[in-house]
Write a protein that holds these residues in place. Structure first.
Motif, PDB file in Angstrom:
ATOM      1  N   ILE A   1       0.854  -1.180   0.000  1.00 19.61           N
ATOM      2  CA  ILE A   1       0.000   0.000   0.000  1.00 19.61           C
ATOM      3  C   ILE A   1       0.891   1.232   0.000  1.00 19.61           C
ATOM      4  CG2 ILE A   1      -1.895  -1.141   1.232  1.00 19.61           C
ATOM      5  CD1 ILE A   1      -0.853   0.224   3.807  1.00 19.61           C
ATOM      6  N   GLU A   2       0.298   2.410  -0.161  1.00 22.42           N
ATOM      7  CA  GLU A   2       1.082   3.638  -0.052  1.00 22.42           C
ATOM      8  C   GLU A   2       1.501   3.840   1.401  1.00 22.42           C
ATOM      9  OE1 GLU A   2      -1.446   6.660  -1.786  1.00 22.42           O
ATOM     10  OE2 GLU A   2      -0.268   6.554  -3.643  1.00 22.42           O
ATOM     11  N   LEU A   3       2.775   4.149   1.609  1.00 24.30           N
ATOM     12  CA  LEU A   3       3.341   4.198   2.951  1.00 24.30           C
ATOM     13  C   LEU A   3       3.807   5.600   3.311  1.00 24.30           C
ATOM     14  CD1 LEU A   3       5.587   0.992   2.819  1.00 24.30           C
ATOM     15  CD2 LEU A   3       3.247   1.187   3.695  1.00 24.30           C
ATOM     16  N   ASP A   4       3.558   5.961   4.557  1.00 29.66           N
ATOM     17  CA  ASP A   4       4.099   7.188   5.145  1.00 29.66           C
ATOM     18  C   ASP A   4       5.143   6.763   6.173  1.00 29.66           C
ATOM     19  OD1 ASP A   4       2.286   8.746   3.679  1.00 29.66           O
ATOM     20  OD2 ASP A   4       0.742   8.432   5.199  1.00 29.66           O
ATOM     21  N   VAL A   5       6.358   7.307   6.033  1.00 31.50           N
ATOM     22  CA  VAL A   5       7.510   6.802   6.782  1.00 31.50           C
ATOM     23  C   VAL A   5       8.249   7.952   7.453  1.00 31.50           C
ATOM     24  CG1 VAL A   5       9.695   5.522   6.590  1.00 31.50           C
ATOM     25  CG2 VAL A   5       7.749   4.885   5.147  1.00 31.50           C
ATOM     26  N   VAL A   6       8.756   7.683   8.649  1.00 28.38           N
ATOM     27  CA  VAL A   6       9.666   8.598   9.344  1.00 28.38           C
ATOM     28  C   VAL A   6      11.026   7.937   9.469  1.00 28.38           C
ATOM     29  CG1 VAL A   6      10.184   9.729  11.542  1.00 28.38           C
ATOM     30  CG2 VAL A   6       7.862   9.759  10.659  1.00 28.38           C
ATOM     31  N   VAL A   7      12.071   8.690   9.188  1.00 25.81           N
ATOM     32  CA  VAL A   7      13.439   8.255   9.466  1.00 25.81           C
ATOM     33  C   VAL A   7      14.015   9.189  10.517  1.00 25.81           C
ATOM     34  CG1 VAL A   7      15.797   8.145   8.562  1.00 25.81           C
ATOM     35  CG2 VAL A   7      13.912   7.148   7.252  1.00 25.81           C
ATOM     36  N   GLY A   8      14.506   8.610  11.600  1.00 27.74           N
ATOM     37  CA  GLY A   8      15.199   9.382  12.619  1.00 27.74           C
ATOM     38  C   GLY A   8      16.689   9.311  12.383  1.00 27.74           C
TER      39      GLY A   8
END
Length: 243
Positions: A65-72
Motif C-alpha cells: 500500500i502507499e506508505l508514510d515513513v519517518v526516518v530518525g
C-alpha cells in the motif's frame, strides 16, 4: 578526481564539533565521505549495508500500500534513500537534530544530498527525534498527532551506547510505548545498532510490540579485513481488530 583529503565543513553544534570530510580510498580510488562528532567517527560512506538494510527489513514487513515513513537520523542519507527507492513510499519525513547536517544535503555536499532534498516526497525536518517521540504532536510539524506506517531509527550506536544521555529513555518500555503511539495499527519500528543482538533490549521490545526480531547484517570490512556485522531490530504493532 578529488583531492586526497578535504574537510568539506566543520561546525560547532549543541552536541559538539561536527565535521564532514572527503578522502580518496587508496585501494578503490573512490571518494569516501565521513562524519565525525568531536574525535568520534559517526558514519562513513564506506559502510552503508546496515543503514540500507534498516529500511529494507523494516518496510518488508508492510503490505503493498502507499506508505508514510519517518526516518530518525539523516546522516549521509542512505537510510532515507533506500526508503525513497521503495515505490510504495508516498511520503518520507527525515528528522535530524542538527540543521548543519540538513544543510549539507541541501547544498549538495554529500553524494545523496541533492536527490533527497529535491524529492517532492521527502521533507527534511530539524528536530530532536527523541523528544518528539514522546510528545503528542509527534514528528510532523504540519500535522500534529500524525501516525505513520513505519518509523526507522539510526542515531545512536546502540540502545546501550547512546550519543546523548537524554536518548536512553526511548529504549525503555515507556519510551517505546510513546513511540508505538506514533505508528498505525500493524506499523513497524525498526532500529539500527552497531552492537550484536541484545537479549535484554529484545525483551523490552517484546513488552511493547506484538512481535519483534533481531536481524544480523553482515558486510565486508576493508579497513580491518574480514566481515563485520550490524544488528537491525524490527518490531510491529498489533493489527486493527476486524469489525
Amino acid at each position: 578526481m578529488s583531492a586526497r583529503f578535504e574537510e568539506l565543513d566543520w561546525r560547532t553544534t549543541p552536541m559538539g564539533e561536527i565535521s564532514l570530510r572527503r578522502r580518496r580510498d587508496p585501494v578503490s580510488g573512490e571518494d569516501v565521505h565521513e562524519v565525525k562528532l568531536g574525535d568520534e567517527f559517526l558514519m562513513s560512506s564506506l559502510f552503508t549495508a546496515g543503514e540500507i538494510a534498516l529500511t529494507r527489513l523494516g518496510l518488508a514487513e508492510l503490505p503493498d500500500i502507499e506508505l508514510d515513513v519517518v526516518v530518525g537520523g539523516l546522516g549521509l542519507g542512505y537510510t532515507a534513500r533506500a526508503a525513497l527507492d521503495d515505490p510504495r513510499v508516498r511520503e518520507l519525513i527525515v528528522v535530524d537534530a542538527l540543521g548543519e547536517v540538513i544543510d549539507w544535503h541541501r547544498r549538495g555536499l554529500v553524494p545523496l544530498g541533492a536527490g533527497l532534498a529535491g524529492d517532492p516526497r521527502c521533507r527534511l525536518v530539524q528536530g530532536d527525534f527523541f523528544a518528539l517521540a514522546g510528545e503528542a504532536s509527534g514528528f510532523d510539524p504540519q500535522e500534529p498527532g500524525r501516525c505513520f506506517h513505519a518509523i526507522l531509527l539510526d542515531v545512536d550506536h546502540s540502545p546501550r551506547h547512546v550519543l546523548h544521555p537524554s536518548h536512553a529513555a526511548l529504549y525503555r518500555p515507556a519510551g517505546l510505548r510513546a513511540l508505538a503511539d506514533r505508528l498505525r495499527p500493524g506499523g513497524v519500528f525498526a532500529l539500527w545498532s552497531n552492537d550484536p543482538p541484545d537479549l535484554e533490549f529484545g525483551a523490552v521490545l517484546g513488552e511493547v510490540f506484538v512481535d519483534s526480531a533481531a536481524h544480523v547484517v553482515d558486510f565486508d570490512n576493508p579497513l580491518q579485513g574480514g566481515t563485520a556485522t550490524n544488528t537491525v531490530y524490527v518490531a510491529r504493532t498489533a493489527e486493527e481488530p476486524a469489525s
